[in-house]
Design an enzyme around this catalytic site. Structure first.
Site, mmCIF file in Angstrom:
data_model
loop_
_atom_site.group_PDB
_atom_site.id
_atom_site.type_symbol
_atom_site.label_atom_id
_atom_site.label_comp_id
_atom_site.label_asym_id
_atom_site.label_seq_id
_atom_site.Cartn_x
_atom_site.Cartn_y
_atom_site.Cartn_z
ATOM 1 N N ASP A 15 -9.238 18.487 -21.808
ATOM 2 C CA ASP A 15 -10.575 18.069 -22.275
ATOM 3 C C ASP A 15 -10.563 16.575 -22.618
ATOM 4 O O ASP A 15 -10.796 16.203 -23.764
ATOM 5 C CB ASP A 15 -11.025 18.922 -23.477
ATOM 6 N N ASP A 20 -5.376 13.516 -23.956
ATOM 7 C CA ASP A 20 -5.393 14.251 -22.678
ATOM 8 C C ASP A 20 -5.226 13.267 -21.514
ATOM 9 O O ASP A 20 -4.566 13.588 -20.514
ATOM 10 C CB ASP A 20 -6.738 14.970 -22.482
ATOM 11 N N ASN A 42 -13.147 18.088 -26.708
ATOM 12 C CA ASN A 42 -13.347 16.798 -27.376
ATOM 13 C C ASN A 42 -14.762 16.272 -27.164
ATOM 14 O O ASN A 42 -15.305 15.557 -28.005
ATOM 15 C CB ASN A 42 -12.341 15.770 -26.855
ATOM 16 N N THR A 125 -4.214 21.515 -22.815
ATOM 17 C CA THR A 125 -4.309 20.468 -23.841
ATOM 18 C C THR A 125 -5.696 20.413 -24.483
ATOM 19 O O THR A 125 -6.038 19.427 -25.132
ATOM 20 C CB THR A 125 -3.936 19.086 -23.249
ATOM 21 N N PHE A 165 -7.578 21.454 -34.208
ATOM 22 C CA PHE A 165 -8.863 21.424 -33.483
ATOM 23 C C PHE A 165 -8.922 22.389 -32.298
ATOM 24 O O PHE A 165 -9.912 23.134 -32.147
ATOM 25 C CB PHE A 165 -9.171 19.991 -33.004
ATOM 26 N N ASN A 166 -7.919 22.394 -31.409
ATOM 27 C CA ASN A 166 -8.029 23.225 -30.195
ATOM 28 C C ASN A 166 -8.119 24.711 -30.542
ATOM 29 O O ASN A 166 -8.866 25.465 -29.899
ATOM 30 C CB ASN A 166 -6.846 22.984 -29.245
ATOM 31 N N HIS A 240 -1.057 13.692 -29.188
ATOM 32 C CA HIS A 240 -0.639 15.090 -29.135
ATOM 33 C C HIS A 240 -0.287 15.586 -27.722
ATOM 34 O O HIS A 240 0.766 16.184 -27.483
ATOM 35 C CB HIS A 240 -1.781 15.995 -29.643
ATOM 36 N N ASP A 241 -1.250 15.429 -26.797
ATOM 37 C CA ASP A 241 -1.250 16.245 -25.580
ATOM 38 C C ASP A 241 -0.100 16.026 -24.602
ATOM 39 O O ASP A 241 0.359 17.005 -23.988
ATOM 40 C CB ASP A 241 -2.594 16.091 -24.866
HETATM 41 C C1 BDR Z 1 -6.069 18.169 -30.190
HETATM 42 O O1 BDR Z 1 -7.473 18.012 -30.384
HETATM 43 C C2 BDR Z 1 -7.966 16.983 -29.586
HETATM 44 O O2 BDR Z 1 -8.735 16.095 -30.334
HETATM 45 C C3 BDR Z 1 -6.799 16.310 -28.924
HETATM 46 O O3 BDR Z 1 -7.101 15.945 -27.601
HETATM 47 C C4 BDR Z 1 -5.687 17.335 -28.989
HETATM 48 O O4 BDR Z 1 -5.679 18.156 -27.824
HETATM 49 C C5 BDR Z 1 -5.345 17.791 -31.473
HETATM 50 O O5 BDR Z 1 -5.739 18.608 -32.515
HETATM 51 CA CA CA Z 2 -6.986 17.619 -25.886
#
Ligand code: BDR
Ligand code: CA
Length: 315
Positions: A15, A20, A42, A125, A165-166, A240-241
């Site tokens: 996303d 990402d 996102n 991701t 978040f994810n 993160h991703d």
């Molecule tokens: C995740 O949430 C998104 O904002 C980032 O792309 C990552 O995948 C981190 O919590």
């Molecule tokens: Ca992401």
């Protein structure tokens, strides 16, 4: 760089999103990328899909991009403009991609691509909507997949006090995936917060010539300024991703533990909360997930920088 024969074959479900975008760059360099699917997360689906096409364009990648789910399975859609900007990739002037979208059938594309490439890995991701819907639609899909390596979850939260978040964005989908019985690798916040775009690391990217490095420098500046301004204690954005990609291509960079993992579906504070069973009790549930606990961040950044340099070569 990984030799061609040893590169993991992956489908990247994402996303984009700044991190990402880095995951796409790293995947293009370190993996055999079988396809890219997009999901709302996102930003709305039209933006995340456009952004994936922008990355494909800059990398000159001959890989199909298919859009998937435009909303979570049950909960209402909610985006992360407060982290990534309304475009999903604020901070740089992006080129206009020339190749059109290959399809709006992301879930079917995931199924068919995995079936025709047995032993491939799914790297996820974003919110797990596409993967959950694919597993629901084709219950034997798992027979063709070596593992699902995902960024999501953690023992603390970023969207709520308890929820990453994810997982929060589509908790029902996360629950389908973590309870799928398939081999799982989790890059949760515990490990991804170790991988920050600090000022010296962004300078490393700025020292690379070429369009991709230039665009990513702007994206990192925006992403890190945003994170630093919103946290008491972060030197830069948590990138993160790409760790969900590197867990497959460079597993030697990580330490991990085998744990039982589950997801809480609801509750003001607990929707999307990750349960990681860290008990030492003999009768704890059997582990269902390889949980990444530590990353060699400097070495991982060097791999990402090499991927950016490779993608920045003028063609
Ligand atoms: C995740 O949430 C998104 O904002 C980032 O792309 C990552 O995948 C981190 O919590
Ligand atoms: Ca992401």
């Amino acid at each position: 760089m990984t030799s061609s024969s040893s590169k993991p074959r992956i489908i990247l479900d994402c996303d984009p999103g700044h991190d990402d975008a880095v995951a796409i760059v790293v995947a293009a360099h370190t993996c055999e990328l079988l396809g890219i699917t997009t999901v709302a997360g996102n930003a709305p689906l039209d933006r995340t899909t456009h952004n994936a096409r922008v990355l494909r364009h800059m990398l000159d990648l001959d890989v199909e991009v298919h859009s998937g789910a435009g909303r979570p399975m049950v909960v209402e859609p909610a985006f992360a403009g407060y982290v990534h900007g309304e475009s999903g990739l604020d901070g740089a002037d992006l080129p206009e991609p020339t190749r059109p979208l290959d399809g709006t059938d992301g879930i079917q594309f995931l199924i068919e691509t995995a079936r025709s490439n047995p032993g491939c890995h799914l790297v996820v991701t974003g919110p797990m909507t596409n993967i959950a819907l694919a597993l629901r639609s084709d219950p034997s899909l798992g027979d063709h997949i070596a593992s699902i390596s995902f960024m999501g979850g953690g023992t603390f939260g970023n969207r709520t006090a308890m929820s990453e978040f994810n997982f929060w964005a589509d908790p029902h989908a996360a629950a389908v995936v973590v309870n799928s019985g398939l081999p799982l690798i989790m890059a949760g916040l515990d490990v991804t917060h170790q991988f920050q775009a600090t000022a010296p690391r962004i300078e490393q990217v700025k020292s690379i010539d070429g369009q991709l490095a230039h665009v990513l420098s702007g994206l990192f500046d925006f992403f890190s300024a945003n994170y630093s301004s919103r946290h008491d204690d972060m030197e830069g954005a948590a990138v993160h991703d790409p760790l969900a990609v590197l867990a497959l291509s460079h597993p030697q960079l990580f330490e991990s533990e085998e744990r039982f993992v589950d997801v809480v579906i609801d509750g003001d504070h607990t929707r999307g909360m990750t349960v990681v069973d860290q008990r030492t009790l003999i009768d704890r549930p059997a582990a269902n997930c390889t949980v990444l606990t530590k990353v060699d961040a400097d070495a991982a950044w060097d791999v990402a920088a090499a991927a950016i340099a490779a993608g920045s070569v003028e063609r």
